[in-house]
Structure formats: structure tokens, C-alpha cells
Design a protein around this motif. Sequence first.
Motif, PDB file in Angstrom:
ATOM      1  N   LEU A  27       0.909  -1.273  -0.319  1.00 51.44           N
ATOM      2  CA  LEU A  27      -0.200  -0.233   0.099  1.00 51.44           C
ATOM      3  C   LEU A  27       0.878   1.240  -0.274  1.00 51.44           C
ATOM      4  CD1 LEU A  27      -2.967   1.378   0.006  1.00 51.44           C
ATOM      5  CD2 LEU A  27      -2.462   0.930   2.746  1.00 51.44           C
ATOM      6  N   LEU A  28       1.569   1.461   0.731  1.00 52.74           N
ATOM      7  CA  LEU A  28       2.932   2.519   1.259  1.00 52.74           C
ATOM      8  C   LEU A  28       3.430   2.770  -0.579  1.00 52.74           C
ATOM      9  CD1 LEU A  28       4.430   2.173   4.610  1.00 52.74           C
ATOM     10  CD2 LEU A  28       2.713   3.703   3.772  1.00 52.74           C
ATOM     11  N   GLY A  29       3.764   1.594  -0.902  1.00 47.50           N
ATOM     12  CA  GLY A  29       4.957   1.320  -2.464  1.00 47.50           C
ATOM     13  C   GLY A  29       3.574   2.158  -3.134  1.00 47.50           C
ATOM     14  N   SER A  30       1.903   2.067  -3.032  1.00 50.68           N
ATOM     15  CA  SER A  30       1.533   2.140  -4.347  1.00 50.68           C
ATOM     16  C   SER A  30       1.246   3.885  -3.993  1.00 50.68           C
ATOM     17  CB  SER A  30       0.433   1.391  -4.239  1.00 50.68           C
ATOM     18  OG  SER A  30       0.306   0.086  -4.424  1.00 50.68           O
ATOM     19  N   VAL A  31       1.579   4.257  -3.151  1.00 55.53           N
ATOM     20  CA  VAL A  31       1.316   5.413  -2.982  1.00 55.53           C
ATOM     21  C   VAL A  31       1.860   6.909  -3.160  1.00 55.53           C
ATOM     22  CG1 VAL A  31       1.145   7.186  -1.272  1.00 55.53           C
ATOM     23  CG2 VAL A  31      -0.533   5.184  -0.975  1.00 55.53           C
ATOM     24  N   LEU A  32       3.520   6.128  -3.296  1.00 57.65           N
ATOM     25  CA  LEU A  32       4.782   6.864  -3.638  1.00 57.65           C
ATOM     26  C   LEU A  32       4.605   6.559  -4.836  1.00 57.65           C
ATOM     27  CD1 LEU A  32       7.046   5.279  -0.956  1.00 57.65           C
ATOM     28  CD2 LEU A  32       5.887   7.567  -1.117  1.00 57.65           C
ATOM     29  N   PHE A  33       3.741   5.929  -5.900  1.00 55.72           N
ATOM     30  CA  PHE A  33       4.080   5.909  -7.277  1.00 55.72           C
ATOM     31  C   PHE A  33       2.913   7.315  -7.588  1.00 55.72           C
ATOM     32  CE2 PHE A  33       4.891   1.395  -7.237  1.00 55.72           C
ATOM     33  CZ  PHE A  33       5.756   2.000  -8.176  1.00 55.72           C
ATOM     34  N   PHE A  34       2.483   8.128  -6.640  1.00 53.45           N
ATOM     35  CA  PHE A  34       1.864   9.484  -7.220  1.00 53.45           C
ATOM     36  C   PHE A  34       2.946  10.762  -7.560  1.00 53.45           C
ATOM     37  CE2 PHE A  34      -2.054   7.785  -4.365  1.00 53.45           C
ATOM     38  CZ  PHE A  34      -2.392   7.565  -5.526  1.00 53.45           C
ATOM     39  N   VAL A  36       3.163  13.449  -7.061  1.00 52.05           N
ATOM     40  CA  VAL A  36       3.808  14.060  -6.061  1.00 52.05           C
ATOM     41  C   VAL A  36       5.126  13.857  -5.209  1.00 52.05           C
ATOM     42  CG1 VAL A  36       2.313  13.708  -4.293  1.00 52.05           C
ATOM     43  CG2 VAL A  36       3.015  15.790  -4.559  1.00 52.05           C
ATOM     44  N   PHE A  37       4.922  12.442  -5.519  1.00 56.17           N
ATOM     45  CA  PHE A  37       6.424  11.920  -4.966  1.00 56.17           C
ATOM     46  C   PHE A  37       7.346  11.056  -5.900  1.00 56.17           C
ATOM     47  CE2 PHE A  37       2.381  10.705  -1.420  1.00 56.17           C
ATOM     48  CZ  PHE A  37       2.631  11.444  -0.618  1.00 56.17           C
ATOM     49  N   SER A  38       7.491  11.545  -7.189  1.00 57.72           N
ATOM     50  CA  SER A  38       8.158  11.049  -8.300  1.00 57.72           C
ATOM     51  C   SER A  38       9.863  11.253  -7.917  1.00 57.72           C
ATOM     52  CB  SER A  38       7.588  12.536  -9.154  1.00 57.72           C
ATOM     53  OG  SER A  38       8.559  13.483  -9.359  1.00 57.72           O
ATOM     54  N   SER A  39       9.831  11.865  -6.775  1.00 61.58           N
ATOM     55  CA  SER A  39      11.149  11.856  -6.116  1.00 61.58           C
ATOM     56  C   SER A  39      11.755  10.000  -5.561  1.00 61.58           C
ATOM     57  CB  SER A  39      12.291  12.319  -5.732  1.00 61.58           C
ATOM     58  OG  SER A  39      11.396  12.965  -4.082  1.00 61.58           O
ATOM     59  N   TRP A  40      10.513   9.680  -4.923  1.00 64.79           N
ATOM     60  CA  TRP A  40      10.857   8.595  -4.100  1.00 64.79           C
ATOM     61  C   TRP A  40      10.798   6.978  -4.750  1.00 64.79           C
ATOM     62  CZ3 TRP A  40      12.023   8.283   1.621  1.00 64.79           C
ATOM     63  CH2 TRP A  40      11.481   9.568   1.828  1.00 64.79           C
ATOM     64  N   GLN A  41      10.854   7.614  -6.406  1.00 61.46           N
ATOM     65  CA  GLN A  41       9.868   6.142  -7.165  1.00 61.46           C
ATOM     66  C   GLN A  41      10.897   4.878  -7.177  1.00 61.46           C
ATOM     67  OE1 GLN A  41       9.387   7.240 -11.380  1.00 61.46           O
ATOM     68  NE2 GLN A  41       8.139   5.176 -11.362  1.00 61.46           N
ATOM     69  N   THR A  42      11.462   5.004  -6.774  1.00 60.53           N
ATOM     70  CA  THR A  42      13.140   3.599  -6.522  1.00 60.53           C
ATOM     71  C   THR A  42      12.224   2.557  -5.611  1.00 60.53           C
ATOM     72  OG1 THR A  42      14.652   4.726  -7.843  1.00 60.53           O
ATOM     73  CG2 THR A  42      15.242   3.169  -6.451  1.00 60.53           C
ATOM     74  N   LEU A  43      12.244   3.704  -4.519  1.00 56.73           N
ATOM     75  CA  LEU A  43      11.799   3.448  -3.040  1.00 56.73           C
ATOM     76  C   LEU A  43      10.711   2.616  -3.115  1.00 56.73           C
ATOM     77  CD1 LEU A  43      11.856   2.558   0.070  1.00 56.73           C
ATOM     78  CD2 LEU A  43      11.346   4.690   0.048  1.00 56.73           C
ATOM     79  N   ALA A  44       9.985   3.326  -3.860  1.00 58.19           N
ATOM     80  CA  ALA A  44       8.528   2.723  -3.955  1.00 58.19           C
ATOM     81  C   ALA A  44       8.761   1.703  -4.980  1.00 58.19           C
ATOM     82  CB  ALA A  44       7.328   3.598  -4.976  1.00 58.19           C
TER      83      ALA A  44
END
Length: 78
Positions: A27-34, A36-44
Amino acid sequence: MTGIELIVREYRHWHLTIAVTGNTLFLLGSVLFFQVFSSWQTLAVWMFVLGSTLMLVGAMGEVAKSVYERREKAANRR
């Protein structure tokens, strides 16, 4: 009772905890695909992959528990 059967049946809370942790990461990884969180995409991506893997492990534990219980029930009918 084999070692695996003991783990699956007596420590059910572990594979449920693994499954819930996997669901949470997914779920958290999915949210990070928005966007607004593009800089977190690798973590996502890694959260998504790890979460999916943990969900699979948790589900396999539940399946194993069901198989052992079904076998025990069938043996008791004889």
C-alpha cells in the motif's frame, strides 16, 4: 508432526504478521507512485516488490495450514 508443519500450525501469527507487513508495504509503495512523490519512485518500486513477496509468503503459510488441517480432519474420519 514435521518441523514445517509445527511452524505453520503453532506459529500462525508469524505468517499473518508477514502478510500484514507485506500488505502495508504494498500500500505505501503504491501511494509513493503518485506524481507528487516522484523522487521516491525507486523506494516505491522496492516496497512494492518486497510487499508483494511478503504477501505471497503469508498466503503460502495460510495454504499450508489449510492443507495440514484438511489432512488431519481426513485422518480423524477413518
